[in-house]
Motif scaffolding. Structure first.
Motif, PDB file in Angstrom:
ATOM      1  N   LEU A   1       0.712  -1.149  -0.091  1.00 55.37           N
ATOM      2  CA  LEU A   1       0.048   0.039   0.048  1.00 55.37           C
ATOM      3  C   LEU A   1       0.972   1.343   0.067  1.00 55.37           C
ATOM      4  CD1 LEU A   1      -2.708   1.558   0.484  1.00 55.37           C
ATOM      5  CD2 LEU A   1      -2.587   1.055   2.803  1.00 55.37           C
ATOM      6  N   ALA A   2       0.446   2.210  -0.869  1.00 56.35           N
ATOM      7  CA  ALA A   2       1.614   3.450  -0.927  1.00 56.35           C
ATOM      8  C   ALA A   2       0.699   4.609  -1.408  1.00 56.35           C
ATOM      9  CB  ALA A   2       2.346   3.307  -2.096  1.00 56.35           C
ATOM     10  N   LEU A   3       1.071   5.714  -0.965  1.00 52.00           N
ATOM     11  CA  LEU A   3       0.577   6.978  -1.433  1.00 52.00           C
ATOM     12  C   LEU A   3       1.373   7.467  -2.511  1.00 52.00           C
ATOM     13  CD1 LEU A   3       0.229   8.958   1.951  1.00 52.00           C
ATOM     14  CD2 LEU A   3      -1.333   7.778   0.994  1.00 52.00           C
ATOM     15  N   VAL A   4       0.543   7.924  -3.430  1.00 47.56           N
ATOM     16  CA  VAL A   4       1.262   8.272  -4.978  1.00 47.56           C
ATOM     17  C   VAL A   4       0.968   9.381  -5.473  1.00 47.56           C
ATOM     18  CG1 VAL A   4       1.479   7.545  -7.340  1.00 47.56           C
ATOM     19  CG2 VAL A   4       1.061   5.700  -5.371  1.00 47.56           C
ATOM     20  N   LYS A   5       1.857  10.403  -5.982  1.00 49.21           N
ATOM     21  CA  LYS A   5       1.570  11.526  -6.343  1.00 49.21           C
ATOM     22  C   LYS A   5       2.147  11.491  -8.012  1.00 49.21           C
ATOM     23  CE  LYS A   5       3.586  14.198  -3.636  1.00 49.21           C
ATOM     24  NZ  LYS A   5       4.187  15.519  -2.904  1.00 49.21           N
ATOM     25  N   PRO A   6       1.374  11.927  -8.933  1.00 45.48           N
ATOM     26  CA  PRO A   6      -0.116  12.446  -8.747  1.00 45.48           C
ATOM     27  C   PRO A   6      -0.821  11.020  -8.757  1.00 45.48           C
ATOM     28  CG  PRO A   6       0.648  12.726 -11.115  1.00 45.48           C
ATOM     29  CD  PRO A   6       1.964  12.197 -10.155  1.00 45.48           C
ATOM     30  N   GLY A   7      -1.701  10.914  -7.699  1.00 46.72           N
ATOM     31  CA  GLY A   7      -2.624   9.779  -7.690  1.00 46.72           C
ATOM     32  C   GLY A   7      -3.611   9.544  -8.753  1.00 46.72           C
ATOM     33  N   LYS A   8      -4.447  10.732  -8.820  1.00 48.57           N
ATOM     34  CA  LYS A   8      -5.788  10.616  -9.632  1.00 48.57           C
ATOM     35  C   LYS A   8      -5.411   9.988 -11.068  1.00 48.57           C
ATOM     36  CE  LYS A   8      -8.319  13.976  -6.963  1.00 48.57           C
ATOM     37  NZ  LYS A   8      -8.848  15.342  -7.025  1.00 48.57           N
ATOM     38  N   ARG A   9      -4.074  10.139 -11.528  1.00 45.39           N
ATOM     39  CA  ARG A   9      -3.770  10.047 -12.950  1.00 45.39           C
ATOM     40  C   ARG A   9      -3.310   8.508 -12.840  1.00 45.39           C
ATOM     41  NH1 ARG A   9      -0.459  15.325 -15.051  1.00 45.39           N
ATOM     42  NH2 ARG A   9      -2.252  16.823 -14.543  1.00 45.39           N
ATOM     43  N   LEU A  10      -3.158   7.858 -11.930  1.00 39.45           N
ATOM     44  CA  LEU A  10      -2.715   6.511 -11.782  1.00 39.45           C
ATOM     45  C   LEU A  10      -3.949   5.550 -11.294  1.00 39.45           C
ATOM     46  CD1 LEU A  10       0.623   6.888 -10.326  1.00 39.45           C
ATOM     47  CD2 LEU A  10       0.408   6.223 -12.542  1.00 39.45           C
ATOM     48  N   GLN A  11      -4.575   5.061 -12.417  1.00 37.21           N
ATOM     49  CA  GLN A  11      -5.715   4.120 -11.910  1.00 37.21           C
ATOM     50  C   GLN A  11      -5.258   2.569 -12.047  1.00 37.21           C
ATOM     51  OE1 GLN A  11      -8.680   5.608 -11.253  1.00 37.21           O
ATOM     52  NE2 GLN A  11      -7.762   7.311 -11.269  1.00 37.21           N
ATOM     53  N   VAL A  12      -6.060   1.676 -12.016  1.00 33.84           N
ATOM     54  CA  VAL A  12      -5.791   0.403 -11.895  1.00 33.84           C
ATOM     55  C   VAL A  12      -5.303   0.034 -13.231  1.00 33.84           C
ATOM     56  CG1 VAL A  12      -6.666  -1.900 -11.684  1.00 33.84           C
ATOM     57  CG2 VAL A  12      -7.689  -0.111  -9.971  1.00 33.84           C
ATOM     58  N   GLY A  13      -4.281  -0.805 -13.188  1.00 32.95           N
ATOM     59  CA  GLY A  13      -3.304  -1.369 -14.675  1.00 32.95           C
ATOM     60  C   GLY A  13      -2.247  -0.113 -14.902  1.00 32.95           C
ATOM     61  N   ALA A  14      -2.050   0.857 -14.213  1.00 33.94           N
ATOM     62  CA  ALA A  14      -1.311   1.877 -14.578  1.00 33.94           C
ATOM     63  C   ALA A  14       0.213   1.228 -14.144  1.00 33.94           C
ATOM     64  CB  ALA A  14      -1.250   3.349 -13.909  1.00 33.94           C
ATOM     65  N   LYS A  15       1.297   1.492 -14.935  1.00 38.87           N
ATOM     66  CA  LYS A  15       2.827   1.064 -14.510  1.00 38.87           C
ATOM     67  C   LYS A  15       3.551   2.456 -14.305  1.00 38.87           C
ATOM     68  CE  LYS A  15       2.431  -3.086 -17.344  1.00 38.87           C
ATOM     69  NZ  LYS A  15       2.420  -4.123 -16.113  1.00 38.87           N
ATOM     70  N   ILE A  16       4.498   2.055 -12.997  1.00 36.12           N
ATOM     71  CA  ILE A  16       5.453   2.762 -12.918  1.00 36.12           C
ATOM     72  C   ILE A  16       6.774   2.310 -12.879  1.00 36.12           C
ATOM     73  CG2 ILE A  16       6.123   4.293 -11.023  1.00 36.12           C
ATOM     74  CD1 ILE A  16       3.445   3.972  -9.497  1.00 36.12           C
ATOM     75  N   LEU A  17       7.709   2.936 -13.576  1.00 37.43           N
ATOM     76  CA  LEU A  17       9.063   2.438 -13.637  1.00 37.43           C
ATOM     77  C   LEU A  17      10.047   3.115 -12.800  1.00 37.43           C
ATOM     78  CD1 LEU A  17       8.988   2.796 -17.584  1.00 37.43           C
ATOM     79  CD2 LEU A  17       8.192   1.112 -16.187  1.00 37.43           C
ATOM     80  N   PHE A  18      11.291   2.592 -12.047  1.00 40.16           N
ATOM     81  CA  PHE A  18      11.913   3.241 -11.162  1.00 40.16           C
ATOM     82  C   PHE A  18      13.438   2.727 -11.585  1.00 40.16           C
ATOM     83  CE2 PHE A  18       8.062   1.743  -8.935  1.00 40.16           C
ATOM     84  CZ  PHE A  18       8.077   3.074  -8.179  1.00 40.16           C
ATOM     85  N   ASP A  19      14.118   3.950 -11.715  1.00 38.63           N
ATOM     86  CA  ASP A  19      15.629   3.902 -11.776  1.00 38.63           C
ATOM     87  C   ASP A  19      16.373   3.930 -10.685  1.00 38.63           C
ATOM     88  OD1 ASP A  19      15.264   4.132 -14.710  1.00 38.63           O
ATOM     89  OD2 ASP A  19      14.727   6.139 -14.586  1.00 38.63           O
TER      90      ASP A  19
END
Length: 378
Positions: A114-132
């Protein structure tokens, strides 16, 4: 009428010292603090911080934290929270390249957080995040939003961690220690935001009362016959979630994971049997001990979550005294300390601490509340 499922988590009228309990509005836990007294860096050495010692309902003294061995009694027991802060703040990006900031809150299952995400509203179910990663040797790390958590407004993220590892094993290469937002100009390094006895990874913030201890001070306490025991509470959103209801008695805490071991319970029982005092180091140690005791009405070993919310009127089961930092206005932590010595008394002490140039919040100075200063209960 249905019984209250949270009846063991809150004070009841027959445990109330009425003046504080009746004054239960959120505004009654407010105070003004000059911004320059919000500590930006810790004291160096750690045990050189100021210590406000409250030793009776009417008196207090100004000391230094390293004076602690002379302020406690041989046979007393300090109970410390050995949680360790994880690198919970991650900076990532969407496949489009747009920046995303993630604050991990709680592991739900292996590599699912479970995480808080910014900008959260633009990250709906299925969205992917890449980390370097921060180094060329960092492995690839991605996360997928698999659920929206309505209670926190956060996202449930499933991390794709390579080679069968856990996120906690690779997070050192990707994350940052999440320093509180009121610390805006700090020169502190990461180790200064960990206690010297931090061991069990899982917190998103430090149990800050413990930041004042040095190995030398702990050894001096032991040589003076003052013992130590450990509990674990992984500091999470429950500790820092703002109290937003006007009637504070209706505030509901988020659960936080605690572990109170058999060995610690036996130490506490033995200490009390010999007339020693249980002094919690920090409000998180308080919540761990009292949260474990709330399960059955008396202290027993416990591993699980607590939603315990302590405010004036609470009937103490385990803790006799407290070492604590100075807390934010209108916070559940301020209400917890008020339950020990009274709201009006605490705000008067804060007023004097401000006038005496004490430093506040996570890197600030400390207060020792001895058992003699506790509110008398019927």
């Amino acid at each position: 009428m249905l019984s209250d499922p949270f009846k063991d988590l809150h004070p009841t009228l027959d445990t109330v010292n009425s003046l504080d309990f009746l004054d239960c509005s959120l505004a009654s836990y407010d105070y003004d603090l000059p911004s320059e007294q919000i500590a930006q860096d810790p004291a160096v050495p750690r045990d050189s911080a100021k210590l406000l010692v409250v030793d009776s309902p009417n008196t207090y003294n100004h000391c230094i934290f390293r004076d602690l061995p002379s302020l406690l009694h041989p046979g007393d027991l300090l109970v410390m929270n050995d949680t360790r802060v994880i690198r919970a703040r991650l900076h990532g990006r969407k496949p489009s390249g747009a920046a995303v900031e993630v604050l991990l809150l709680e592991e739900k299952q292996l590599n699912t957080w479970l995480a808080l995400v910014k900008p959260g509203k633009r990250l709906q179910v299925g969205a992917k995040i890449l980390f370097d990663g921060r180094s060329a040797q960092s492995c690839a790390l991605t996360a997928t939003v698999i659920e929206i958590d309505e209670a926190t407004g956060g996202r449930l993220l499933k991390f794709n961690v390579p080679n069968g590892l856990s996120l906690l094993q690779v997070i050192e290469s990707f994350g940052e220690i999440p320093i509180p937002p009121y610390i805006t100009n700090s020169q502190a390094d990461d180790d200064q935001y960990q206690t010297v006895y931090a061991q069990n990874l899982g917190a998103i913030a430090a149990p800050t009362a413990g930041l004042h201890f040095t190995p030398e001070l702990i050894q001096k306490l032991a040589s003076s016959g003052i013992n130590s025991a450990f509990v674990t509470l992984h500091v999470g959103v429950g500790t820092f979630r703002p109290v937003e209801v006007e009637d504070v008695t209706t505030h509901q805490m988020h659960g936080e994971w605690i572990d109170v071991s058999t060995a610690t319970v036996e130490q506490i029982r033995a200490t009390k049997a010999k007339g020693g005092r249980i002094v919690a180091v920090g409000t998180t140690a308080v919540r761990a001990l009292e949260g474990a005791a709330a399960q059955s009405g008396q202290l027993e070993p416990f591993c699980g979550k607590t939603q315990l919310f302590i405010y004036p009127g609470y009937q103490w089961r385990v803790v006799d005294g407290l070492i604590t930092n100075f807390h934010l206005p209108r916070s559940s932590l301020l209400m917890l300390v008020s339950a020990l010595i009274g709201r009006q008394r605490l705000l008067e002490l804060y007023e004097d601490a401000i006038a005496s140039s004490y430093r506040f919040y996570s890197f600030g100075d400390a207060m020792l509340i001895l058992p003699e200063a506790k509110i008398n209960r019927p």
